[in-house]
Motif scaffolding. Structure first.
Motif, short mmCIF file in Angstrom:
data_model
loop_
_atom_site.label_atom_id
_atom_site.label_comp_id
_atom_site.label_asym_id
_atom_site.label_seq_id
_atom_site.Cartn_x
_atom_site.Cartn_y
_atom_site.Cartn_z
N LYS C 111 0.79 -1.13 0.11
CA LYS C 111 -0.17 -0.50 0.16
C LYS C 111 1.10 1.18 -0.51
O LYS C 111 0.23 2.18 -0.78
CB LYS C 111 -1.22 0.13 1.11
N ILE C 112 1.93 1.09 0.94
CA ILE C 112 2.64 2.79 0.76
C ILE C 112 3.64 2.53 -0.44
O ILE C 112 3.33 3.51 -1.14
CB ILE C 112 3.97 2.16 2.18
N LEU C 113 3.63 1.16 -1.07
CA LEU C 113 4.65 1.49 -2.33
C LEU C 113 4.43 1.98 -3.42
O LEU C 113 4.03 2.80 -4.43
CB LEU C 113 5.82 0.46 -2.43
N LEU C 114 2.64 1.37 -3.67
CA LEU C 114 1.71 1.53 -4.86
C LEU C 114 0.53 2.50 -4.71
O LEU C 114 0.56 3.49 -5.69
CB LEU C 114 1.51 -0.13 -5.24
N VAL C 115 0.59 2.86 -3.38
CA VAL C 115 -0.80 3.60 -3.95
C VAL C 115 -0.65 4.60 -2.60
O VAL C 115 -0.66 5.93 -3.17
CB VAL C 115 -1.56 2.64 -2.80
N GLN C 116 -0.03 5.13 -1.80
CA GLN C 116 0.44 5.95 -0.73
C GLN C 116 1.50 6.54 -1.74
O GLN C 116 1.57 8.07 -1.39
CB GLN C 116 0.88 5.99 0.59
N ILE C 117 2.70 6.29 -1.59
CA ILE C 117 4.15 7.62 -2.55
C ILE C 117 3.92 8.03 -3.39
O ILE C 117 3.81 9.07 -3.29
CB ILE C 117 5.57 6.60 -2.41
N PRO C 118 3.34 7.31 -4.55
CA PRO C 118 3.10 7.97 -5.75
C PRO C 118 2.16 9.52 -5.49
O PRO C 118 1.76 10.53 -6.31
CB PRO C 118 1.95 6.92 -6.18
N SER C 119 1.79 9.43 -4.10
CA SER C 119 0.50 10.59 -3.96
C SER C 119 1.65 11.20 -2.37
O SER C 119 0.89 12.76 -2.50
CB SER C 119 -0.49 9.87 -3.59
#
Lengths: 202, 202, 202, 202
Positions: C111-119
């Motif tokens: 979730k961090i790598l794919l969802v959060q960090i991108p934002s």
DNA sequence: TATGAATGAGCCTTCATTCAT
DNA sequence: GATGAATGAAGGCTCATTCAT
């Protein structure tokens, strides 16, 4: 090592909060509500704007704190003065005397409560109304008791209570704004006499 | 012909000015000061914001105009009512009666003068103070005359005048804000009695 | 002895650093970037805000550390899985399988790598890009070898590698955000088939 | 006399709104969301900060407007391209071709949609997710039809649709961020081939 | 080391007033 | 006169970072 929240530190914090309040009171007593910017208060208190928010969650809370504090002080003052007397009529006088004494001693407080707050935004006015209404309620209770004791002629004591408080308020405001009457304590005697007569006190 | 035109134009201007004032009064009576934006007033008056400034140099001037107008109306009302009486004591009563009647009839006016304006900024309050002071002065004059006629016991009539006006003010405000007393004209009787007794009127 | 102490201290420091990272991961996986204040992380980690800066020079460094750590974990996972196989084609599959397995097992991380960090802001995204690019590079190397072995038809393997990784990424994100496909391991089979066919694997 | 809102004036207003959007797009394409301050956008658009609020009720609305506009443009582009073809397989290709063509022509748009928005706050990400999901849905519909026509082997077309879109997305992003592949239109051919093979198109 | 109070730049937004048309 | 778009100062508030203790 670890940061001990000693008494000293705690006191310092309390002091800072107090100092903000103190500065705010001074500003409040002299400027209009809209003139009270957090920035200006912070500056006068010698702190950064952000620091203000460590002590008050917002501007409104600050004024609320001040008003509440004053209200508590006023009621406390009245209660103490009333306790010294036995007779209702004396208690009634004591209420007014306490109010006037407090306002005379702390003009800052008086000015904020009677002159400034009324020109604040609605929220504070409601707060102030409560205080005024409370004073009238206190007076009304006394009048009711006096009536029960047969010491007052038949009358609409609701109105009388308002008149009673209103007359004091008007004189206090003139004193605060115009400096007239010069001696508020002397005026107090006249006011008491006026109102007791007005009530038809026998 | 040219003259005619000027008259007509003048009237037109006066009309527009009046319509702005009318709208502003309505807004003033119902919204808080901060809600009174020039934009909103202009919109309600059916003009552009810029147009407002053709008739009033600024926002303050608008309120000032309104207050002045109300003041004139109030004084006029009092004068007329007083003229109907011979005795000073009757004139004094007439003053209060006129005031209450006017406020009762035009609650808009009362609300603005007693409830809203006080919550405006300093500038407007000063204006309002003048009105209050004028009423006290009028009362004072009456009291002085009554004293000279020996109809009042010795007292500080300056204070009495304030108490007199203050008692009325307090009741009026309660009536406007709380709707209490329900019937202001009835309350008036109680108030008059209270104050005449307070003055020690013999 | 002195050395011992240092070791112990070092471990202690490492522990605290780890605990901050752990808390930060939890926060990162569940809150939006703007919600991640140093104050809140410090609080949740049971330390003072100032203490945070003893372990990370700034907020950015914290996220960087977390991303790096995750990256290392991912690569390590892939490497281990690949080592189990001889054939390039199996290694390629193993890479994807390892990735999906890791993400499925540690959704926090995914979730961090794919969802959060991108934002997050640019700085962090650059970091993330590197990871993505690295995965593509790994894939590319495999494709190159497969091409050399004559197992793939002539094609722009640069593009194919991107397509390969992109297709996985898209499915993973949908799984993380929408919960669709329900079973990511099953989807994996479809994905592998899709991509092998896409590559024209004979 | 009266201020006529002529066509010219209207156009000018529309122009200003457009010019704000244009500036915002430029900023958006190059800076992170947090870097987009109203002040900076206003400055670059040659207007005062307050002026911004004449055209957009707040910052969020501006970005929303931009994203919506891009989305509409994209869908419109796809629809038009699809209409040129009869066969589903051609329509599917047309969708991708239209997308790539549009992004190739308007890199600003592509960069904002694919690179920047993902790093915006949650609200916008949801918006973007919708767009992505819509594209997948469109693809899915085509795949379903192809399956019904017996042109695709049995497979989880939900996953295939994601893989399809994901592969395009990945290549586009690399192109936007790294400039690799150099020629996106050429890459498109490879991509189409890759995905059609992946689908097992017979 | 650890603390957490203090900082202050910077953000978004409002609104009385001006001015080109 | 009339318009309403444009202005920009000023306001309340947040938060990463610093520093005296």
């Amino acid at each position: 090592m670890a940061y001990q929240k000693t008494e000293k530190v705690k006191k310092k914090i309390e002091n800072k909060k107090e100092s903000i309040i103190k500065v705010a009171k001074e500003v409040l007593a002299n400027e209009s509500y809209s003139a009270i910017s957090i920035k200006s208060i912070a500056k006068k208190a010698g702190i950064a704007t952000g620091t203000f928010y460590l002590y008050f969650s917002n501007k409104e809370k600050l004024v609320e704190t001040i008003v509440d504090e004053m209200y508590a002080k006023l009621l406390d003052s009245i209660k103490k003065e009333r306790a010294k007397h036995e007779q209702v009529i004396d208690k009634l006088q004591a209420s007014m005397e306490a109010t006037i004494r407090l306002f005379a001693k702390e003009q800052h407080l008086a000015k904020i409560l009677l002159v400034q707050i009324p020109s604040f935004n609605h929220a504070f006015n409601r707060k102030l109304d409560e205080i005024e209404k409370e004073l009238i309620k206190l007076t009304l209770a006394d009048l009711k008791e006096l009536t029960d004791q047969g010491m007052l002629p038949k009358q609409d004591i609701q109105i009388s209570a308002m008149a009673f408080v209103g007359s004091f308020r008007q004189v206090m405001i003139s004193w605060l704004r115009e400096g007239e009457p010069k001696n508020i304590e002397e005026a107090y005697q006249t006011l008491i006499q006026y109102n007791l007569r007005g009530l038809g006190k026998s």
